[in-house]
Design a protein around this motif. Structure first.
Motif, PDB file in Angstrom:
ATOM      1  N   THR A 278       0.825  -1.206   0.000  1.00 46.55           N
ATOM      2  CA  THR A 278       0.000   0.000   0.000  1.00 46.55           C
ATOM      3  C   THR A 278       0.859   1.256   0.000  1.00 46.55           C
ATOM      4  O   THR A 278       0.631   2.191  -0.786  1.00 46.55           O
TER       5      THR A 278
ATOM      6  N   GLN B 134      -0.575   0.841 -12.359  1.00 41.90           N
ATOM      7  CA  GLN B 134      -1.331   2.002 -11.909  1.00 41.90           C
ATOM      8  C   GLN B 134      -0.866   3.294 -12.575  1.00 41.90           C
ATOM      9  O   GLN B 134      -1.532   4.315 -12.480  1.00 41.90           O
TER      10      GLN B 134
ATOM     11  N   ASP C 216      -6.903   7.062   1.977  1.00 40.69           N
ATOM     12  CA  ASP C 216      -8.057   6.184   2.155  1.00 40.69           C
ATOM     13  C   ASP C 216      -9.087   6.797   3.080  1.00 40.69           C
ATOM     14  O   ASP C 216     -10.003   6.102   3.523  1.00 40.69           O
TER      15      ASP C 216
ATOM     16  N   GLN D  35      -8.548  -0.598  -7.465  1.00 43.67           N
ATOM     17  CA  GLN D  35      -7.955   0.727  -7.337  1.00 43.67           C
ATOM     18  C   GLN D  35      -8.086   1.431  -8.671  1.00 43.67           C
ATOM     19  O   GLN D  35      -7.567   0.968  -9.685  1.00 43.67           O
TER      20      GLN D  35
ATOM     21  N   ARG E 146      -9.755   3.486  -3.772  1.00 38.33           N
ATOM     22  CA  ARG E 146      -9.846   2.032  -3.686  1.00 38.33           C
ATOM     23  C   ARG E 146     -11.219   1.652  -3.156  1.00 38.33           C
ATOM     24  O   ARG E 146     -11.763   2.322  -2.282  1.00 38.33           O
TER      25      ARG E 146
ATOM     26  N   LEU F 148      -3.477  -2.911   1.987  1.00 40.04           N
ATOM     27  CA  LEU F 148      -3.909  -3.960   1.074  1.00 40.04           C
ATOM     28  C   LEU F 148      -3.412  -5.333   1.511  1.00 40.04           C
ATOM     29  O   LEU F 148      -4.133  -6.327   1.421  1.00 40.04           O
TER      30      LEU F 148
END
Length: 809
Positions: free
Chosen positions: A144, A180, A291, A614, A619, A791
């Motif tokens: 993460t 990503q 998050d 994600q 996420r 994660l």
């Protein structure tokens, strides 16, 4: 005497030399070669303006293009130039278990004689040689933290070990960061001097370079941290190379949070401090923090770094400068609500009436019509024994006891004779009209039909069990028999499949949405409706180009309504990122993603199975629906129960919209003890890209009921094992039949009480063929839940995913 011979001299001894062949012919030669003709320059120059441009004009135009490109380059790097410039963010990511990130950063600093303490959190150093500032973001072997640091970094430095190979976690970090979106990448190796003998070190570097080029083909250079020269070369590259950036990130305003000030009282706000990057930061737009979620901005104030001042100016510092308000939200500030406000539905009564009306239908819905439902069901009329050639009109004038003494035909034969008719189209749902039958004495290549005899219940059940003695692995069976289901003999098909309908064509038949209203989710009518996705996307992206706090400015961002519980979960050693959301990006809608199954994950992914996705800075925990991609005339797409290895599909779920083609990652909790899990409880199972969301896109789940040919006479076939009672046959009578070998047909009549029926086909079918009928129902995407926490936790075991979907319900 010798005979006279003729002899001749050459006319001349002068030899003509070969012409000079030049790739660049002179203008005079071209003019002489043309001989006054106008040269055809069509295709050589694009526009009429270019045809009349002089050499001076063309040279001036090239110079202007060069200056424009240079100005664009300066604009990209202007955020790094100046005394109060933004630092270049460098994420240092370890890939091996024995890598020391602090020692790696110290080696880079020592190569330029930079004295600085290495902290566990992000910190800055000033590189005087190149007049630049670097901000290191050290992370541990944490998936993460590595992904969060990489998506806000200008440069990513992978640290390898010369003695320990990259394990499963390291490969997962590489693949996740790569998929990503990643800016400029550099790779370094640590402890290379420990390799003995010294002549083996080049082979180690070559092996590491081969490993990295497998993931990133451009990574041919591996820097050794034990070499001062290579470390200084890397520092030069970090300070002078222009980062290539990430497309989806550069369309928004983003920031690496340097400091978080939590409120001490209920009236205070949470303050995040950092340097604005990307586009200008606007107070009207929402911001997504790590998050934690999305929040509204109360105000943005300046936060300049303290600089050294002369003694005379110490007392003259204006204390109000720290509270210099740069921007406050206006009337156009985005709302934090995800759904549209509730509206009173005035037609609820009509919906209920439609539901009750649908239950009173006498047959299944085919396209947008209920066949056999306008009038009362036709009473069963026993067929009469009639002379050959008798029409339907003439048959009405014959009494029950009249028969033709010359041609006595039993009931079954009379029905079979109609097979010689030109078969009606399968979508008509009507029985064919009998043609003239062949003479009784004529020879036939087809066997004669037999009278239908009602089978014994025990024998029929035993035959059914033997016929279905196959599959038990659902994923493998879906590959071999996609969408096929088996009904229990004691289950009524018309009740079990009450939500299903028939379609003459999956691609072109209209889909009646009124039938779906009773089953749609409660919030479906409150989702964001986008009529023109391309124009809405371009308008939202263009809005971010102008206005806001300029990039490179250090600011305090005051956030509203931040929950106090987040203070307990805040860890300073983990990087906290802030992304400004574009307009409407907090509103929920039905999202679609192009998704491709990763080759590294060997198992199939079941639809509605719990995954972690994600997309950009956010996420979610999702249970996606998979459907076939492509454009259809009716916007109906077939639902896929599984996403098999190597396949691609469209993943759909309900969540906040993300404008643009943003790369998306799909993770799945797994059991570390399973094969191919590499001892990890999380695996990257699929990757994808965000596509245009749509609430009008229909995902149709198909079920196929198959039957077995019991008796075959020409084009008339008796089918069994598809239904198990007479009422089900009458209910689904309008549906077209098909076989796996390309034949089409329709149900003619029901036989007996065990679900046997007689069907007409457009040609003779093979006894080994199987007959099927297709039914469809609309399935609705499920809500996405925000994901919080790491994660991958050390020692975490894979979650046991329950089956979120049933074959029918």
């Amino acid at each position: 005497m010798p005979s006279a011979t003729t002899h001749s001299h050459r006319p001349t001894t002068k030899v003509q030399p070969k012409t000079f062949k030049s790739r660049k012919t002179t203008k005079g030669a071209l003019r002489d070669q043309a001989k006054g003709k106008i040269p055809n320059e069509k295709g050589q120059r694009k526009t009429p303006h270019q045809q009349v441009m002089s050499k001076f004009d063309r040279r001036n135009q090239a110079k202007q293009r060069q200056l424009a490109k240079h100005k664009e380059h300066q604009k990209e790097t202007s955020v790094f130039s100046g005394r109060d410039a933004a630092p270049r963010i460098v994420a240092v990511v370890p890939l091996c278990a024995d890598v020391d990130v602090s020692a790696a950063i110290k080696s880079l600093n020592n190569s330029l004689d930079i004295e600085s303490e290495v902290a566990e959190t992000s910190f800055r150093v000033s590189v005087d040689r190149f007049k630049q500032k670097l901000q290191y973001v050290p992370v541990g072997r944490d998936l993460t933290a590595s992904m969060d640091a990489a998506r806000i970094a200008d440069y990513v430095v992978f640290v390898l070990s010369s003695e320990v190979e990259v394990d499963g976690l390291g490969e997962l970090i590489i693949r996740s960061i790569e998929n990503q979106g990643m800016s400029t990448l550099f790779t370094v190796v640590q402890n290379l001097d420990k390799i003995q003998p010294a002549k083996a070190r080049p082979d180690v570097v070559k092996s590491l370079a081969s490993f990295m080029t497998h993931f990133h083909p451009g990574q041919e250079k591996i820097y050794s941290l034990d070499s001062r020269q290579e470390s200084s070369n890397l520092m030069r590259s970090l300070c002078t190379t222009t980062p290539k950036g990430i497309n989806w990130r550069d369309q928004r305003s983003w920031m690496l949070v340097d400091e978080v000030q939590w409120p001490s009282t209920g009236t205070e706000t949470t303050i995040l401090t950092g340097i604005v990057r990307g586009k200008g930061l606007k107070a009207d737009r929402l911001v997504h923090v790590g998050d934690w979620g999305a929040f509204q901005i109360e105000k943005i104030t300046a936060a300049p770094l303290s600089t050294k001042k002369r003694k005379d100016d110490i007392m003259a510092v204006d204390e109000t400068e720290a509270e210099n308000i740069l921007e406050i939200p206006g009337e156009d500030q985005d709302d934090i609500a995800e759904l549209a406000p509730e509206e009173v539905m005035m037609d609820d009564v009509d919906v209920d009436e439609d539901v009750t009306d649908a239950t009173s239908k006498k047959g299944v819905l085919l396209d947008d019509h209920h066949y056999f439902s306008e009038d009362e069901p036709e009473a069963y009329i026993a067929p009469k024994k009639l002379p050959k050639g008798t029409s339907n009109y003439q048959a009405a004038w014959y009494l029950e006891d009249v028969s033709d003494s010359e041609s006595e035909l039993d009931d079954e034969e009379m029905e079979d004779v109609g097979a010689d008719d030109a078969p009606a189209a399968p979508e008509d749902g009507m029985e064919g009209i009998a043609n003239k039958e062949p003479t009784e004495a004529a020879m036939s290549e087809y066997p004669q039909s037999e009278m239908f005899i009602e089978p014994d219940e025990d024998d029929d059940a035993a035959q059914l069990e033997a016929y279905r003695a196959r599959k038990r692995d659902e994923a493998e069976d879906d590959k071999e028999f996609p969408d096929e289901i088996e009904l229990h003999p004691n289950v009524l098909a018309r009740e079990r499949l009450s939500k299903y309908r028939g379609l003459k064509s999956l691609r072109t038949s209209p889909w009646n949405t009124e039938e779906d209203r009773p089953y749609q989710p409660e919030e479906w009518a409150r989702l964001l409706q986008i009529s023109d996705y391309a124009s809405s996307r371009n308008r939202s992206i263009r809005e971010a180009l102008v206005g806001g706090v300029a990039p490179g400015t250090r600011v305090h961002i005051h956030l509203k309504n931040v929950p106090k519980e987040l203070e307990k979960s805040y860890t300073p050693s983990r990087p906290v990122t802030l992304f400004s959301l574009l307009r409407h990006e907090n509103k929920k809608t039905s999202l679609n993603f192009d998704v491709t199954h990763k080759e590294d994950f060997e198992k199939s992914i079941k639809a509605k199975e719990e995954l972690i996705v994600q997309c950009g800075p956010r996420r979610f925990i999702i249970n996606p629906l998979f459907s076939l991609s492509g454009n259809t005339e009716n916007d109906v797409h077939k639902y896929c129960r599984y996403l098999h290895p190597g396949q691609s599909a469209i993943a759909t779920f309900m969540g906040p919209i993300t404008w643009g083609a943003v790369p998306t990652l799909f993770f799945k909790r797994t059991n570390p003890e399973e094969d191919g899990a590499n001892g990890l409880s999380l695996q990257l199972v699929a990757t994808g890209t965000a596509r245009a969301p749509s609430t009008s896109r229909v995902i149709a789940k198909r079920v196929i009921l198959t039957g077995h040919p019991y008796h075959i006479h020409k084009k008339v076939v008796t089918i069994r094992y598809m239904f198990f009672n007479r009422e089900d046959v009458e209910w689904f009578k309008a549906l077209p039949l098909w076989t796996k070998r390309g034949r089409t047909g329709y149900i003619k009549e029901s036989l007996g009480t065990h679900g046997y029926f007689k069907a007409n086909f457009d040609g003779r079918i093979n006894p080994q063929d199987s007959v099927g009928v297709s039914l469809y129902k609309r399935v609705w995407p499920r809500n996405a839940v925000p994901f919080t926490g790491p994660l991958l936790e050390e020692g975490a075991s894979g979650l046991q995913n329950e089956a979120m979907d049933e074959d029918i319900q």
